[in-house]
Write a protein that holds these residues in place. Structure first.
Motif, PDB file in Angstrom:
ATOM      1  N   LEU A 156       0.805  -1.221   0.000  1.00 35.00           N
ATOM      2  CA  LEU A 156       0.000   0.000   0.000  1.00 35.00           C
ATOM      3  C   LEU A 156       0.841   1.276   0.000  1.00 35.00           C
ATOM      4  N   THR A 207      -0.071   4.598  -2.039  1.00 33.90           N
ATOM      5  CA  THR A 207      -0.417   5.823  -1.321  1.00 33.90           C
ATOM      6  C   THR A 207       0.425   7.000  -1.802  1.00 33.90           C
ATOM      7  N   ILE A 209      -0.951  10.451  -3.529  1.00 37.96           N
ATOM      8  CA  ILE A 209      -0.581  11.781  -3.032  1.00 37.96           C
ATOM      9  C   ILE A 209       0.038  12.618  -4.137  1.00 37.96           C
ATOM     10  N   THR A 255      -9.884  -3.841  -3.652  1.00 35.53           N
ATOM     11  CA  THR A 255      -9.587  -3.564  -2.243  1.00 35.53           C
ATOM     12  C   THR A 255     -10.141  -4.670  -1.346  1.00 35.53           C
TER      13      THR A 255
END
Length: 368
Positions: free
Chosen positions: A88, A92, A96, A173
């Protein structure tokens, strides 16, 4: 009279046992099929959890031997959490970065609608097709009206696919969460699962069951080693090439190349994108060189070094490694990268055992 009745009834006992055995087999197959149908949506996640457990089994065994007190609770939970973070964290960071760039993209789109998109200087420096590209750019992007029409079409397509993308993200997910849950229980109960698997294999297939299981383990670990080692190597080499060629964001693109290298021709897509970005900043010659050299490098590595590395571990011929990888990806997606070579390795092992049992033909060479 009673003795005669007993004599008459005795032959019925084997027949009854046979009927009971057939009924048990039918019932077992029926419940097995029904269970697979119920769990069909989670089979991929379960397989992913099993593959990760197989891959980290040697390292986990060392950790378990060092901290035996945590084998039932915190150790499998900690390892599962580490795998989750490992997967992850890059995603992530990408989200961002994409969010940070979204404002600049929005400003650029608004300016493009108002002023159009001027033709970049690199179009005139294209080695071939420069005039055709210039004409297309003039007709679709240069003027405000043309740019607005083109961007509206692109936006409509993006909106249609964004809804599907959201559903797919939610599904993946959920699948990833279930794979992590599977991994936790496999690590916690790995000794029990291994003993039960060996026992079931012996009862169903005899000694060959254990050999099949060992071949599957070797194949999965060999495939993972091949993918990881080759991916890291491709990412490092191409990252240096990007840096030397002046490609924008060389470290990020090098990391993406290493990750995409796990997918057949995935690294090639990143290399082409890197070439286009380099061309966009005006370095046409560098873009052509880094793209050509990168594609040749990836083609050679993916079709020679990776199959050889996997084949040496699984004792699988080069051709069947390629069939397992490419056919597995085509049939099962990313999961096929690991399942495909494992299936081919088991089939080749069974074939060799079958051929070795038969009498040797005169003048025939025995298989290795």
């Amino acid at each position: 009279m009673n003795d005669e009745s007993m004599i008459i009834d005795q032959p019925e006992e084997p027949a009854a046992d046979q009927r009971h055995r057939v009924a048990r087999i039918v019932m077992t197959l029926a419940f097995l099929g029904f269970g697979l149908w119920i769990a069909s949506g989670f089979l991929r996640a379960i397989l992913w959890g099993g593959i990760i457990a197989i891959a980290i089994a040697p390292l986990y065994a060392r950790a378990e031997a060092r901290w035996p007190g945590g084998r039932r609770t915190w150790l499998p939970a900690l390892v599962t959490l580490a795998i989750a973070v490992l997967v992850l964290a890059p995603l992530t960071l990408g989200v961002i970065q994409a969010t940070h760039e979204a404002h600049q993209v929005a400003d650029w789109l608004a300016k493009a609608r108002h002023d159009g998109i001027p033709q970049p200087a690199w179009v005139a420096r294209l080695p071939f097709g420069a005039q055709a590209v210039a004409d297309w750019w003039q007709a679709t992007l240069s003027t405000p009206d043309a740019a607005a029409g083109t961007l509206d079409k692109v936006n409509a397509v993006a909106m249609r696919h964004s809804r599907l993308f959201g559903v797919d993200v939610l599904r993946r997910t959920t699948s990833f969460a279930f794979a992590l849950l599977t991994l936790f229980f496999l690590l916690r109960d790995r000794v029990t699962v291994a003993v039960q698997a060996i026992t079931a294999g012996h009862r169903l297939f005899g000694a060959s069951g254990e050999r099949v299981a060992e071949q599957i383990l070797r194949s999965v670990r060999g495939t993972i080693n091949g993918l990881v080692l080759v991916g890291i190597g491709e990412g490092v080499v191409m990252g240096v090439a990007y840096l030397v060629a002046g490609v924008p964001h060389p470290l990020l693109l090098g990391a993406l190349t290493g990750v995409a290298a796990a997918i057949p021709m995935g690294a090639a897509v990143v290399i082409i994108i890197a070439g286009l970005l380099t061309m966009a900043i005006g370095s046409t010659v560098a873009a052509i060189i880094v793209t050509a050299v990168g594609l040749v490098f990836v083609l050679i590595v993916d079709h020679t070094l990776r199959p050889a590395l996997i084949g040496n571990t699984t004792r699988l011929p080069f051709l069947w490694v390629l069939v397992g990888i490419l056919g597995g990806v085509e049939s099962l997606g990313m999961l096929g990268l690991f399942v495909g070579p494992a299936v081919m390795a088991v089939l080749v092992m069974l074939w060799r055992e079958f051929v070795a049992r038969g009498p040797a033909l005169p003048g025939a060479r025995q298989p290795d």
